[in-house]
Design an enzyme around this catalytic site. Structure first.
Site, mmCIF file in Angstrom:
data_model
loop_
_atom_site.group_PDB
_atom_site.id
_atom_site.type_symbol
_atom_site.label_atom_id
_atom_site.label_comp_id
_atom_site.label_asym_id
_atom_site.label_seq_id
_atom_site.Cartn_x
_atom_site.Cartn_y
_atom_site.Cartn_z
ATOM 1 N N GLU A 115 65.323 51.034 48.079
ATOM 2 C CA GLU A 115 66.734 50.819 48.430
ATOM 3 C C GLU A 115 66.913 50.700 49.937
ATOM 4 O OE1 GLU A 115 69.164 53.895 46.706
ATOM 5 O OE2 GLU A 115 68.398 53.526 44.690
ATOM 6 N N GLU A 182 73.847 45.651 43.900
ATOM 7 C CA GLU A 182 74.549 46.583 43.009
ATOM 8 C C GLU A 182 75.983 46.796 43.471
ATOM 9 O OE1 GLU A 182 72.417 50.088 41.840
ATOM 10 O OE2 GLU A 182 74.191 50.995 40.931
HETATM 11 O O1 KIV Z 1 67.340 53.067 39.129
HETATM 12 C C1 KIV Z 1 67.803 52.071 38.550
HETATM 13 O O2 KIV Z 1 67.865 51.993 37.315
HETATM 14 C C2 KIV Z 1 68.272 50.968 39.384
HETATM 15 C C3 KIV Z 1 68.995 49.863 38.699
HETATM 16 C C4 KIV Z 1 70.342 50.335 38.329
HETATM 17 C C5 KIV Z 1 69.018 48.630 39.505
HETATM 18 O O3 KIV Z 1 68.090 50.986 40.554
#
Ligand code: KIV
Length: 275
Positions: A115, A182
Protein backbone atom coordinates in the site's frame (compact mmCIF):
# COMPACT_ATOMS: atom_id res chain seq x y z
CA UNK A 1 -3.57 -21.39 -18.99
CA UNK A 2 -1.71 -19.74 -16.11
CA UNK A 3 -2.40 -16.01 -15.78
CA UNK A 4 0.76 -13.95 -15.45
CA UNK A 5 1.65 -10.29 -15.22
CA UNK A 6 1.75 -10.35 -19.04
CA UNK A 7 -1.91 -11.48 -19.09
CA UNK A 8 -2.78 -8.39 -17.04
CA UNK A 9 -0.76 -6.12 -19.35
CA UNK A 10 -2.22 -7.64 -22.53
CA UNK A 11 -5.77 -7.40 -21.20
CA UNK A 12 -5.40 -3.66 -20.64
CA UNK A 13 -3.91 -3.26 -24.13
CA UNK A 14 -6.87 -5.14 -25.67
CA UNK A 15 -9.48 -3.34 -23.55
CA UNK A 16 -10.48 -6.62 -21.84
CA UNK A 17 -11.55 -6.57 -18.18
CA UNK A 18 -9.47 -8.22 -15.44
CA UNK A 19 -11.26 -10.17 -12.68
CA UNK A 20 -9.83 -10.65 -9.19
CA UNK A 21 -11.12 -11.90 -5.82
CA UNK A 22 -9.47 -12.44 -2.49
CA UNK A 23 -8.98 -15.91 -0.98
CA UNK A 24 -7.29 -17.14 2.17
CA UNK A 25 -7.50 -20.95 2.07
CA UNK A 26 -7.00 -23.92 -0.27
CA UNK A 27 -10.58 -25.03 -0.94
CA UNK A 28 -11.95 -21.52 -1.60
CA UNK A 29 -8.97 -20.69 -3.81
CA UNK A 30 -9.63 -23.89 -5.80
CA UNK A 31 -13.31 -23.00 -6.33
CA UNK A 32 -12.46 -19.44 -7.37
CA UNK A 33 -9.64 -20.62 -9.62
CA UNK A 34 -11.88 -23.21 -11.33
CA UNK A 35 -14.39 -20.42 -12.05
CA UNK A 36 -11.85 -18.82 -14.39
CA UNK A 37 -10.71 -15.79 -12.40
CA UNK A 38 -7.59 -13.92 -13.60
CA UNK A 39 -6.05 -13.19 -10.22
CA UNK A 40 -6.40 -14.09 -6.54
CA UNK A 41 -5.18 -11.73 -3.84
CA UNK A 42 -4.32 -13.19 -0.46
CA UNK A 43 -5.27 -9.89 1.15
CA UNK A 44 -4.29 -8.74 4.59
CA UNK A 45 -8.07 -8.26 4.87
CA UNK A 46 -7.74 -11.77 6.31
CA UNK A 47 -7.11 -9.94 9.58
CA UNK A 48 -10.75 -8.81 9.55
CA UNK A 49 -12.66 -11.52 7.66
CA UNK A 50 -10.72 -14.59 8.85
CA UNK A 51 -9.01 -13.64 12.11
CA UNK A 52 -11.69 -11.30 13.49
CA UNK A 53 -9.56 -8.18 14.11
CA UNK A 54 -11.08 -4.68 13.85
CA UNK A 55 -8.57 -3.69 11.14
CA UNK A 56 -5.64 -5.13 9.19
CA UNK A 57 -2.85 -3.71 11.37
CA UNK A 58 -2.14 -6.77 13.58
CA UNK A 59 -1.58 -9.12 10.59
CA UNK A 60 1.94 -10.58 10.55
CA UNK A 61 4.27 -11.97 7.88
CA UNK A 62 3.73 -15.43 9.39
CA UNK A 63 -0.07 -15.06 8.96
CA UNK A 64 0.40 -13.99 5.35
CA UNK A 65 2.82 -16.79 4.49
CA UNK A 66 0.57 -19.41 6.14
CA UNK A 67 -2.50 -18.37 4.10
CA UNK A 68 -0.60 -17.63 0.88
CA UNK A 69 0.81 -21.18 0.92
CA UNK A 70 -2.71 -22.63 1.11
CA UNK A 71 -4.07 -20.40 -1.68
CA UNK A 72 -1.08 -21.10 -3.94
CA UNK A 73 -1.81 -24.82 -3.70
CA UNK A 74 -5.46 -24.30 -4.72
CA UNK A 75 -4.90 -21.80 -7.53
CA UNK A 76 -3.59 -23.49 -10.66
CA UNK A 77 -4.43 -20.83 -13.24
CA UNK A 78 -4.95 -17.55 -11.41
CA UNK A 79 -2.08 -15.16 -10.75
CA UNK A 80 -1.61 -15.33 -6.97
CA UNK A 81 -0.68 -12.04 -5.29
CA UNK A 82 0.47 -12.05 -1.65
CA UNK A 83 -0.26 -8.92 0.40
CA UNK A 84 2.57 -7.37 2.42
CA UNK A 85 1.28 -6.72 5.96
CA UNK A 86 1.65 -3.51 7.96
CA UNK A 87 5.30 -2.83 8.93
CA UNK A 88 6.74 -5.52 6.64
CA UNK A 89 7.92 -2.91 4.08
CA UNK A 90 7.68 0.55 5.69
CA UNK A 91 10.81 0.40 7.89
CA UNK A 92 13.44 -0.05 5.19
CA UNK A 93 13.92 -0.98 1.56
CA UNK A 94 16.04 -3.99 2.62
CA UNK A 95 13.28 -5.37 4.85
CA UNK A 96 10.75 -4.82 2.07
CA UNK A 97 12.79 -6.86 -0.41
CA UNK A 98 13.47 -9.58 2.18
CA UNK A 99 9.78 -9.90 3.13
CA UNK A 100 8.59 -9.81 -0.49
CA UNK A 101 11.06 -12.62 -1.16
CA UNK A 102 9.63 -14.64 1.75
CA UNK A 103 6.10 -14.37 0.33
CA UNK A 104 7.33 -15.67 -3.03
CA UNK A 105 9.69 -18.39 -1.69
CA UNK A 106 7.62 -19.64 1.26
CA UNK A 107 4.10 -18.60 0.20
CA UNK A 108 4.44 -19.71 -3.42
CA UNK A 109 2.73 -16.64 -4.92
CA UNK A 110 3.83 -14.96 -8.15
CA UNK A 111 3.57 -11.30 -7.09
CA UNK A 112 3.23 -9.12 -4.00
CA UNK A 113 1.05 -6.10 -3.18
CA UNK A 114 1.86 -3.16 -0.95
CA UNK A 115 0.00 0.00 0.00
CA UNK A 116 1.09 3.57 -0.70
CA UNK A 117 2.20 5.95 -3.43
CA UNK A 118 5.28 8.16 -3.55
CA UNK A 119 6.44 7.10 -0.07
CA UNK A 120 6.90 3.45 -1.11
CA UNK A 121 8.34 3.95 -4.60
CA UNK A 122 11.87 3.04 -3.43
CA UNK A 123 10.48 -0.23 -2.08
CA UNK A 124 8.56 -0.92 -5.32
CA UNK A 125 11.70 -0.23 -7.37
CA UNK A 126 13.92 -2.47 -5.22
CA UNK A 127 11.41 -5.37 -5.07
CA UNK A 128 10.87 -5.16 -8.84
CA UNK A 129 14.67 -5.13 -9.33
CA UNK A 130 14.73 -8.40 -7.38
CA UNK A 131 12.47 -9.81 -10.15
CA UNK A 132 9.37 -9.83 -7.97
CA UNK A 133 6.29 -8.24 -9.63
CA UNK A 134 4.62 -5.61 -7.46
CA UNK A 135 0.95 -4.59 -7.41
CA UNK A 136 0.60 -1.11 -5.89
CA UNK A 137 -2.45 0.08 -3.92
CA UNK A 138 -3.55 3.71 -3.58
CA UNK A 139 -6.68 5.60 -2.48
CA UNK A 140 -8.14 4.18 0.72
CA UNK A 141 -5.20 2.14 1.96
CA UNK A 142 -6.56 0.30 5.03
CA UNK A 143 -3.15 0.09 6.76
CA UNK A 144 -3.35 3.92 7.07
CA UNK A 145 -6.78 3.83 8.74
CA UNK A 146 -5.47 5.71 11.80
CA UNK A 147 -3.86 8.41 9.66
CA UNK A 148 -7.06 8.81 7.59
CA UNK A 149 -9.24 8.89 10.71
CA UNK A 150 -11.47 6.05 9.45
CA UNK A 151 -12.38 4.15 6.28
CA UNK A 152 -13.28 7.09 3.99
CA UNK A 153 -13.57 7.71 0.24
CA UNK A 154 -10.33 9.33 -0.98
CA UNK A 155 -9.58 11.97 -3.66
CA UNK A 156 -12.76 13.99 -3.28
CA UNK A 157 -11.15 17.45 -3.24
CA UNK A 158 -8.92 18.95 -5.93
CA UNK A 159 -5.67 18.60 -3.97
CA UNK A 160 -6.27 14.95 -3.05
CA UNK A 161 -7.49 14.08 -6.54
CA UNK A 162 -4.34 15.59 -8.12
CA UNK A 163 -2.17 13.78 -5.56
CA UNK A 164 -3.78 10.42 -6.42
CA UNK A 165 -3.13 10.95 -10.15
CA UNK A 166 0.53 11.73 -9.35
CA UNK A 167 0.79 8.69 -7.08
CA UNK A 168 -0.55 6.39 -9.79
CA UNK A 169 2.06 7.76 -12.21
CA UNK A 170 4.79 7.41 -9.57
CA UNK A 171 4.05 3.73 -8.81
CA UNK A 172 3.99 2.98 -12.54
CA UNK A 173 7.32 4.72 -12.98
CA UNK A 174 8.75 2.76 -10.02
CA UNK A 175 7.89 -0.50 -11.81
CA UNK A 176 4.52 -1.68 -10.45
CA UNK A 177 2.74 -4.00 -12.94
CA UNK A 178 -0.77 -2.96 -11.74
CA UNK A 179 -2.36 -0.69 -9.16
CA UNK A 180 -5.38 -1.19 -6.91
CA UNK A 181 -7.61 1.91 -6.63
CA UNK A 182 -9.68 1.64 -3.47
CA UNK A 183 -12.64 3.89 -2.64
CA UNK A 184 -12.08 6.72 -5.12
CA UNK A 185 -14.79 8.50 -7.13
CA UNK A 186 -15.56 6.84 -10.49
CA UNK A 187 -14.60 9.85 -12.63
CA UNK A 188 -11.23 10.21 -10.88
CA UNK A 189 -10.58 6.46 -11.32
CA UNK A 190 -11.31 6.91 -15.04
CA UNK A 191 -8.77 9.75 -15.34
CA UNK A 192 -6.16 7.66 -13.50
CA UNK A 193 -6.92 4.60 -15.67
CA UNK A 194 -6.41 6.70 -18.83
CA UNK A 195 -3.24 8.37 -17.47
CA UNK A 196 -1.15 5.22 -16.92
CA UNK A 197 -0.27 2.20 -19.03
CA UNK A 198 -0.48 -0.39 -16.20
CA UNK A 199 -3.91 -1.86 -15.33
CA UNK A 200 -6.01 -0.32 -12.57
CA UNK A 201 -7.89 -2.81 -10.37
CA UNK A 202 -10.84 -1.09 -8.71
CA UNK A 203 -12.58 -1.75 -5.43
CA UNK A 204 -15.15 0.96 -4.84
CA UNK A 205 -13.66 2.85 -7.79
CA UNK A 206 -16.47 2.49 -10.33
CA UNK A 207 -16.86 1.00 -13.77
CA UNK A 208 -13.96 2.48 -15.74
CA UNK A 209 -11.09 0.63 -14.06
CA UNK A 210 -9.31 -2.06 -16.09
CA UNK A 211 -10.34 -4.70 -13.55
CA UNK A 212 -12.28 -5.29 -10.36
CA UNK A 213 -11.57 -6.97 -7.04
CA UNK A 214 -13.81 -7.80 -4.07
CA UNK A 215 -13.30 -9.60 -0.78
CA UNK A 216 -15.00 -12.96 -1.39
CA UNK A 217 -16.84 -13.05 1.95
CA UNK A 218 -18.38 -9.66 1.08
CA UNK A 219 -19.67 -10.72 -2.35
CA UNK A 220 -21.05 -13.97 -0.92
CA UNK A 221 -22.77 -12.36 2.06
CA UNK A 222 -20.60 -14.21 4.57
CA UNK A 223 -19.33 -11.22 6.54
CA UNK A 224 -22.01 -9.11 8.16
CA UNK A 225 -19.95 -6.90 10.56
CA UNK A 226 -19.77 -4.15 7.93
CA UNK A 227 -20.80 -4.02 4.25
CA UNK A 228 -19.30 -1.11 2.26
CA UNK A 229 -21.49 0.66 -0.35
CA UNK A 230 -19.38 -0.69 -3.22
CA UNK A 231 -20.06 -4.36 -2.39
CA UNK A 232 -22.56 -6.24 -4.53
CA UNK A 233 -23.90 -9.44 -2.99
CA UNK A 234 -23.77 -12.10 -5.71
CA UNK A 235 -25.19 -14.78 -3.37
CA UNK A 236 -26.39 -15.10 0.21
CA UNK A 237 -24.05 -17.92 1.17
CA UNK A 238 -24.01 -16.73 4.79
CA UNK A 239 -27.77 -17.44 5.04
CA UNK A 240 -27.39 -20.82 3.35
CA UNK A 241 -24.63 -21.73 5.81
CA UNK A 242 -26.64 -20.66 8.85
CA UNK A 243 -29.66 -22.70 7.63
CA UNK A 244 -27.46 -25.77 7.07
CA UNK A 245 -25.83 -25.42 10.51
CA UNK A 246 -29.28 -25.15 12.15
CA UNK A 247 -30.55 -28.20 10.27
CA UNK A 248 -27.45 -30.19 11.28
CA UNK A 249 -28.00 -29.36 14.96
CA UNK A 250 -31.71 -30.22 14.73
CA UNK A 251 -31.01 -33.57 13.02
CA UNK A 252 -28.45 -34.51 15.70
CA UNK A 253 -30.99 -33.66 18.39
CA UNK A 254 -33.78 -35.60 16.58
CA UNK A 255 -31.54 -38.63 15.90
CA UNK A 256 -31.98 -38.18 12.12
CA UNK A 257 -28.26 -37.74 11.55
CA UNK A 258 -26.27 -39.87 11.05
CA UNK A 259 -28.59 -42.23 9.14
CA UNK A 260 -27.83 -45.65 7.63
CA UNK A 261 -26.16 -44.19 4.56
CA UNK A 262 -23.62 -42.31 6.68
CA UNK A 263 -22.55 -45.23 8.91
CA UNK A 264 -20.16 -48.16 8.48
CA UNK A 265 -21.27 -51.79 8.89
CA UNK A 266 -19.51 -54.74 10.50
CA UNK A 267 -20.61 -58.43 10.41
CA UNK A 268 -22.74 -59.67 13.34
CA UNK A 269 -20.32 -62.64 13.75
CA UNK A 270 -17.55 -60.26 14.77
CA UNK A 271 -19.84 -58.21 16.98
CA UNK A 272 -21.02 -61.34 18.81
CA UNK A 273 -17.41 -62.24 19.62
CA UNK A 274 -16.93 -58.90 21.33
CA UNK A 275 -19.41 -59.59 24.15
O1 KIV B 1 -6.49 -6.84 1.73
C1 KIV B 1 -7.28 -6.83 0.77
O2 KIV B 1 -8.16 -7.70 0.63
C2 KIV B 1 -7.15 -5.75 -0.20
C3 KIV B 1 -8.21 -5.64 -1.24
C4 KIV B 1 -9.43 -5.10 -0.62
C5 KIV B 1 -7.76 -4.86 -2.41
O3 KIV B 1 -6.23 -5.00 -0.14
Amino acid sequence: MKNTVSTFKNKKAKGEKISMLTAYDYSTAKLIDESGINGILVGDSLGMVVLGYDDTLPVTMEDMIHHTKAVSKGAKNALVVGDMPFMSYQVSVEEAVYNAGRLIKEGGCQAVKLEGGATVCNQIRAITNASIPVMAHIGLTPQSVNAFGGFKVQGKNEEDAKRLIEEAKAVEEAGAFAVVLECVPEKLAEIITNSISIPTIGIGAGRKCDGQILVYQDMLGMFSNFTPKFVKRFANVGEIMTEAFKQYIAEINDGKFPSDEHTFAISDDIINKLY
